[in-house]
Design an enzyme around this catalytic site. Structure first.
Site, PDB file in Angstrom:
ATOM      1  N   HIS A 166      25.660  85.588   8.459  1.00 36.40           N
ATOM      2  CA  HIS A 166      26.038  85.409   7.056  1.00 36.40           C
ATOM      3  C   HIS A 166      25.373  86.473   6.174  1.00 36.40           C
ATOM      4  CE1 HIS A 166      28.539  81.863   7.587  1.00 36.40           C
ATOM      5  NE2 HIS A 166      27.715  81.578   8.579  1.00 36.40           N
ATOM      6  N   SER A 219      50.899  86.370  25.599  1.00 29.14           N
ATOM      7  CA  SER A 219      49.498  86.153  25.953  1.00 29.14           C
ATOM      8  C   SER A 219      49.406  85.399  27.269  1.00 29.14           C
ATOM      9  CB  SER A 219      48.804  85.360  24.839  1.00 29.14           C
ATOM     10  OG  SER A 219      47.673  84.695  25.353  1.00 29.14           O
ATOM     11  N   SER A 272      39.118  86.974  18.516  1.00 29.29           N
ATOM     12  CA  SER A 272      40.138  87.504  17.599  1.00 29.29           C
ATOM     13  C   SER A 272      39.880  88.975  17.279  1.00 29.29           C
ATOM     14  CB  SER A 272      40.215  86.667  16.326  1.00 29.29           C
ATOM     15  OG  SER A 272      38.980  86.662  15.659  1.00 29.29           O
ATOM     16  N   ASP A 305      32.213  91.642  13.373  1.00 29.17           N
ATOM     17  CA  ASP A 305      32.843  91.449  14.680  1.00 29.17           C
ATOM     18  C   ASP A 305      33.669  92.676  15.073  1.00 29.17           C
ATOM     19  OD1 ASP A 305      31.752  88.996  14.110  1.00 29.17           O
ATOM     20  OD2 ASP A 305      33.665  88.009  13.711  1.00 29.17           O
TER      21      ASP A 305
END
Ligand code: GLA
Length: 384
Positions: A36, A69, A128, A172
Site C-alpha cells: 500500500h 485460457s 492478472s 505488479d
C-alpha cells in the site's frame, strides 16, 4: 519450460488451425516488503516469481478477437474495439491491453490468443499483471513498438485501472516486466526507477516461505479503493503531492493536522512502511545479512494489521505461527484481506514453519494453507 511452450504452441494450432507468430511470457510476483505504498508514489521491494503466464498469439482479420485460457478452460470472443465495461471476467485483462494500445493510436488487429499459466489465480500473486504484461509485450513486438519495459508496464497498468476498473498501483506490472533472477527489485513508484538488489537466500542458508492463506477475499475491491482515497485526501490536507513526500521526522506534527484517528493511522502506515522498505533495500544493496530484514517484515505486518487494517484472521494466524516457529520475519503480502503470507526462515526451519501454520489452521478447522515455491526470477520476455 520448453515442454510448456511446445504444448502451448500445439494447443494454439489445434484451436486456431494455424501457426502462432510467437510465444511470450511474464511472471507473477511476491512482495518482500512495501505494501500500500505504490499508489502513494512510495517504495516497494518485490521479487518476480518463477511461476509464469505464457501466451501464443497471431493477428487475424475481422472484428473479433478470441482469447482462450487453458486454466479457465474457456474461449472468449471479444470485439476488437471493445470499450471499458464491455468485457467481464479474465478476458478483460488482455482485452484491456489491446484497448490501452489503441488509445495510444496504435492499430491493434483482431487477435487469436492462447494462454497458459502456472501463476496461482486468486492467491494475490498478480496472475492478472502476468497476463497483461505477457500480452502487452507481445503486442509491442507485433506492432514493432520499441518501448522500454517500464513503458510496457504502464500500458498493462492502464488496462488494469481503466479497462478492468481496479484502482491498483503499478508495482505488479513493473515487477513482471523487470524481474531478475537472484534479485529483489527496489522500485521507486514515483520515478519508476528500478534497482535490482541481490537476494541470494540459499547461499545464506535462508528460504522464503510463501503460503496461500486461501481466504475467500470478498472485500478487496471496495476496501482497496477506500484506502486509496483516504491516502489521497490525507496528502491533500497536508499539502503534499503524495504521502511519499512526508518524511518520518515530519510525521508527528503532520498527524496533528489530520481530522480523525483513522486517517492518522493510515498515514502512519504509509510513512513507516516507506522507511522500512528503504532500510531493507539499503541493507540488501550493501550485501548485509538478509536475516536482518526479518524484524522489519514483522513490523510491516503489525502496521498493515493495526494501522492500515488490511489483514485478515488467516493472515494474522499464519504470521504469528510462522514467527513462533522461528521465522526471522513474516508478514502478509500484497493487497491484503486474503492472499499470501511471506516468511523468511532458515532453510533448516522452513518445513517447521509450514508445519506450524498448517497446525494452527487445522486447530481452527480452516483449510490447509498451500505452500508456493518462491524463487526470484526473470521478467517478461519473448520465448519463441
Ligand atoms: C495490489 C495492487 C498493487 C499494490 C498492492 C499493495 O497487489 O495491485 O498495486 O497496491 O496491492 O501493496
Amino acid at each position: 519450460m520448453g515442454d510448456q511452450i511446445d504444448a502451448l504452441a500445439e494447443r494454439f494450432r489445434r484451436s486456431y488451425r494455424r501457426e502462432p507468430v510467437g510465444v511470450w511470457s511474464a511472471p507473477g510476483r511476491v512482495n518482500l516488503i512495501g505494501d500500500h505504498t505504490d499508489y502513494n508514489e512510495g517504495f516497494v521491494l518485490p521479487i518476480a516469481l518463477a511461476q509464469r503466464t505464457w501466451i501464443a498469439l497471431a493477428p487475424t482479420t475481422g472484428a473479433t478477437s478470441r482469447y482462450t485460457s487453458v486454466q479457465a478452460d474457456e474461449s472468449m470472443a471479444v470485439e476488437r474495439e471493445a470499450e471499458p465495461g464491455a468485457v467481464r471476467g479474465w478476458a478483460a485483462y488482455p482485452a484491456g491491453v489491446a484497448w490501452a494500445l489503441r488509445q495510444d493510436g496504435h492499430d491493434v488487429p483482431a487477435l487469436n490468443v492462447m494462454i497458459d499459466s502456472t501463476v496461482p489465480v486468486g492467491a494475490g500473486l498478480s496472475s492478472s499483471a502476468a497476463l497483461e504484461c505477457a500480452l502487452a509485450l507481445a503486442l509491442c513486438d507485433l506492432l514493432s513498438l520499441e518501448l522500454d519495459p517500464t513503458d510496457v508496464a504502464m500500458i498493462a497498468r492502464r488496462a488494469e485501472n481503466e479497462f478492468v476498473g481496479a484502482p491498483t498501483g503499478a508495482m505488479d506490472q513493473v515487477t513482471a516486466m523487470h524481474g531478475r533472477a537472484a534479485h529483489a527489485l527496489a522500485i521507486d513508484c514515483r520515478s519508476f526507477d528500478v534497482r535490482p538488489v541481490p537476494l541470494v537466500l540459499p547461499g545464506r542458508g535462508l528460504e522464503l516461505v510463501v503460503l496461500d492463506s486461501r481466504t475467500p477475499h470478498a472485500l478487496v475491491d471496495s476496501e482497496y479503493g477506500e484506502r486509496r482515497r483516504t491516502c489521497q485526501e490525507a496528502a491533500s490536507r497536508l499539502g503534499v503531492r503524495a504521502l511519499r513526500d512526508l518524511e518520518p521526522a515530519a510525521l508527528k506534527a503532520a498527524l496533528t493536522r489530520l481530522p480523525d484517528e483513522k486517517m492518522r493511522r493510515r498515514v502512519r502506515h504509509v510513512v513507516s512502511e516507506n522507511a522500512r522498505v528503504l532500510a531493507c533495500t539499503g541493507l540488501l544493496a550493501a550485501g548485509g545479512d538478509p536475516r536482518e530484514i526479518g524484524s522489519m517484515m514483522n513490523d510491516s505486518h503489525a502496521s498493515l494489521r493495526d494501522d492500515f487494517e488490511v489483514s485478515a484472521p488467516r493472515l494474522d494466524v499464519a504470521v504469528t505461527a510462522a514467527q513462533g516457529a522461528g521465522a526471522a520475519g513474516a508478514r502478509m503480502t500484497g493487497g491484503g484481506f486474503g492472499g499470501c503470507v511471506v516468511a523468511l526462515a532458515e532453510g533448516s526451519r522452513a518445513d517447521a514453519v509450514v508445519a506450524a501454520v498448517t497446525e494452527a489452521y487445522a486447530q481452527r478447522g480452516w483449510e490447509r494453507p498451500t505452500r508456493i515455491p518462491a524463487t526470484p526470477s526473470a521478467g517478461a520476455a519473448r520465448v519463441r
